[in-house]
Write an enzyme that holds these catalytic residues in place. Structure first.
Site, PDB file in Angstrom:
ATOM      1  N   LYS A  99       0.932  -1.388   0.289  1.00 51.58           N
ATOM      2  CA  LYS A  99       0.151   0.008  -0.074  1.00 51.58           C
ATOM      3  C   LYS A  99       0.973   0.945  -0.340  1.00 51.58           C
ATOM      4  O   LYS A  99       0.231   2.518  -0.606  1.00 51.58           O
ATOM      5  CB  LYS A  99      -0.837   0.238   1.291  1.00 51.58           C
ATOM      6  CG  LYS A  99      -2.611  -0.335   1.559  1.00 51.58           C
ATOM      7  CD  LYS A  99      -3.138  -0.540   2.173  1.00 51.58           C
ATOM      8  CE  LYS A  99      -4.146  -1.451   1.780  1.00 51.58           C
ATOM      9  NZ  LYS A  99      -5.142  -1.443   2.930  1.00 51.58           N
ATOM     10  N   LYS A 118      -9.440 -13.265 -10.278  1.00 50.59           N
ATOM     11  CA  LYS A 118     -10.571 -13.215  -9.804  1.00 50.59           C
ATOM     12  C   LYS A 118     -11.148 -11.838  -9.250  1.00 50.59           C
ATOM     13  O   LYS A 118     -10.502 -10.573  -9.555  1.00 50.59           O
ATOM     14  CB  LYS A 118      -9.949 -12.788  -7.796  1.00 50.59           C
ATOM     15  CG  LYS A 118     -10.393 -14.700  -6.979  1.00 50.59           C
ATOM     16  CD  LYS A 118      -9.377 -15.228  -5.711  1.00 50.59           C
ATOM     17  CE  LYS A 118     -10.252 -13.305  -4.751  1.00 50.59           C
ATOM     18  NZ  LYS A 118      -9.593 -13.876  -3.587  1.00 50.59           N
ATOM     19  N   LYS A 128     -12.620  -5.700  -6.745  1.00 46.99           N
ATOM     20  CA  LYS A 128     -13.260  -4.780  -5.935  1.00 46.99           C
ATOM     21  C   LYS A 128     -12.316  -3.940  -6.972  1.00 46.99           C
ATOM     22  O   LYS A 128     -12.764  -2.520  -7.204  1.00 46.99           O
ATOM     23  CB  LYS A 128     -13.214  -4.264  -4.443  1.00 46.99           C
ATOM     24  CG  LYS A 128     -12.201  -3.877  -3.587  1.00 46.99           C
ATOM     25  CD  LYS A 128     -12.206  -3.795  -2.508  1.00 46.99           C
ATOM     26  CE  LYS A 128     -10.829  -3.987  -1.825  1.00 46.99           C
ATOM     27  NZ  LYS A 128     -11.410  -4.119  -0.176  1.00 46.99           N
TER      28      LYS A 128
HETATM   29  P1  AMP Z   1     -11.860  -7.489  -0.485  1.00 46.25           P
HETATM   30  O1  AMP Z   1     -12.742  -6.927  -0.262  1.00 46.25           O
HETATM   31  O2  AMP Z   1     -11.156  -8.270  -1.217  1.00 46.25           O
HETATM   32  O3  AMP Z   1     -11.295  -7.308   1.518  1.00 46.25           O
HETATM   33  O4  AMP Z   1     -12.421  -9.172   0.294  1.00 46.25           O
HETATM   34  C1  AMP Z   1     -13.471 -10.180   1.748  1.00 46.25           C
HETATM   35  C2  AMP Z   1     -13.624 -10.654   1.770  1.00 46.25           C
HETATM   36  O5  AMP Z   1     -14.076 -11.679   0.041  1.00 46.25           O
HETATM   37  C3  AMP Z   1     -12.705 -11.943   1.807  1.00 46.25           C
HETATM   38  O6  AMP Z   1     -12.549 -12.765   2.700  1.00 46.25           O
HETATM   39  C4  AMP Z   1     -12.181 -12.096   0.756  1.00 46.25           C
HETATM   40  O7  AMP Z   1     -11.477 -13.611   0.711  1.00 46.25           O
HETATM   41  C5  AMP Z   1     -13.910 -12.559  -0.138  1.00 46.25           C
HETATM   42  N1  AMP Z   1     -13.937 -12.334  -1.799  1.00 46.25           N
HETATM   43  C6  AMP Z   1     -13.182 -11.582  -2.464  1.00 46.25           C
HETATM   44  N2  AMP Z   1     -13.238 -11.478  -3.662  1.00 46.25           N
HETATM   45  C7  AMP Z   1     -13.327 -12.769  -3.870  1.00 46.25           C
HETATM   46  C8  AMP Z   1     -13.264 -13.468  -5.503  1.00 46.25           C
HETATM   47  N3  AMP Z   1     -13.554 -12.869  -6.593  1.00 46.25           N
HETATM   48  N4  AMP Z   1     -14.121 -14.590  -4.973  1.00 46.25           N
HETATM   49  C9  AMP Z   1     -14.182 -15.360  -3.622  1.00 46.25           C
HETATM   50  N5  AMP Z   1     -13.799 -14.788  -2.829  1.00 46.25           N
HETATM   51  C10 AMP Z   1     -13.346 -13.507  -2.435  1.00 46.25           C
END
Ligand code: AMP
Ligand code: TRP
Length: 332
Positions: free
Chosen positions: A111, A196, A199
């Site tokens: 970051k 994947k 966001k």
């Molecule tokens: P993040 O917003 O990337 O911090 O993710 C928040 C939660 O969502 C975490 O527990 C990740 O493991 C899950 N997550 C994020 N993106 C994916 C994805 N494409 N597929 C499955 N789980 C996800």
């Protein structure tokens, strides 16, 4: 019942990956665990945020989590800055973790490379995260692999604090463990199915948001990237079939049906995409309705948010007092 704590940042939009990969598991475990979920706005300000937008994002994310099934009657759901003990214990934890330990955190390195202004808060972020966890006598922290290093630091800090400031048979902090969430669906980007869904908004057409209008969901699935073989099969290890496999696993996650047997029902990609869109829409529409009701009734949402903070505060105050007494702070 294990005491479980997890935090989620109020930045970015909640997409199908977050929902099917994480939130669905949290909801399923509400009855087996004693869960606390925190919208971590104090963590969010370690990088620049617009004040008005931050406030509404924290509020809206809380509403969306409730709409997704994080029932505040069956867990504790609150916004971090509403419970002052987080900032208070974070300061103490900053004196328990070392500069060297913080410097080894890979998330800080990533970051800080992305920003010109690197706040001190971005550096001490894991001390705040440790405070979040320790304030609830947490036993288990379900987070993705990227957070494992922070949980290890929290464990080290809790053990060090106990060793320095508590008797062996009467520790101040419960030492938590990292838990890999039960394998939720891994949702891939619809435009780039070997990546994947995420966001980072560089693939808006490949990212389905929980709050997307049904028309937008339909369009995104219709345009989903597949392959030219024109055979519907579920092949998780074949990168050439990544698009179709992703559609089948999304359909499987929302309907509960097995992806292989779903594959047998389709001869063409068109109907698979249409059914996938329809199933996702059927799933998200009630969430969107519940979300709209919550944000349309600010008094009720305020009540739920305040009740969550009160519930969290009751526990956090008790643990903070324990820590302050042990370390020689406060008027205890
Ligand atoms: P993040 O917003 O990337 O911090 O993710 C928040 C939660 O969502 C975490 O527990 C990740 O493991 C899950 N997550 C994020 N993106 C994916 C994805 N494409 N597929 C499955 N789980 C996800
Ligand atoms: N740092 C976590 C993330 O970026 C969010 C978080 C803050 C958290 N405090 C926490 C996660 C405590 C688990 C426990 O995703």
């Amino acid at each position: 019942m294990a005491r479980v704590f997890s935090g989620i940042q109020p930045t970015g939009e909640v997409h199908l990956g977050n929902y099917l990969g994480a939130i669905v598991n949290w909801v399923r475990d509400l009855d087996v665990d004693d869960s606390t979920f925190c919208v971590v706005d104090l963590h969010a300000i370690t990088i620049p945020q617009d004040p008005g937008i931050l406030r509404s994002k924290s509020r809206n994310l809380t509403a969306l989590l409730i709409a997704c099934g994080i029932d505040p009657e069956r867990c504790t759901l609150f916004v971090q800055s509403h419970v002052p003990e987080h900032a208070q214990l974070a300061w103490i934890m900053q004196s328990v973790v070392s500069y060297g330990e913080l410097g080894r955190m890979t998330q800080f390195k990533d970051k800080s490379d992305q920003h010109d202004f690197v706040s001190a808060g971005l550096f001490t972020y894991p001390a705040l995260q440790a405070a979040d966890i320790l304030l609830y006598d947490t036993e288990k922290v379900p987070v993705g692999a990227d957070q494992k290093q922070h949980i290890e630091l929290c464990r080290d800090a809790a053990e060090r604090f106990n060793r320095r400031f508590a008797a062996d048979d009467d520790p101040v902090f419960v030492v938590p463990v990292h838990s890999t969430p039960a394998a939720g669906a891994r949702v891939m980007d619809l435009q780039n199915p070997t990546k994947k869904m995420s966001k980072s908004l560089d693939s808006p057409q490949g990212t389905v948001l929980v709050l997307d209008e049904p028309k937008a969901v339909e369009k995104k699935f219709k345009r989903a990237v597949t392959d030219s073989e024109a055979v519907v099969r579920y092949a998780p290890d074949d990168p050439d079939k990544a698009g179709v496999t992703n559609l089948l696993s999304i359909l499987s996650a929302v309907t509960g049906a097995d992806p292989d047997s779903l594959a047998g029902k389709y001869e063409q990609y068109g109907p698979l995409k249409a059914d996938c869109a329809a199933a996702v829409i059927e799933h998200v529409v009630p969430i969107q309705q519940r979300y709209a009701e919550l944000v349309d009734d600010p008094a009720e949402l305020d009540r739920l948010i305040a009740a969550g903070a009160a519930k969290a505060h009751a526990k956090a105050a008790e643990v903070l007092a324990r820590a302050e007494r042990a370390i020689g702070l406060g008027a205890h």
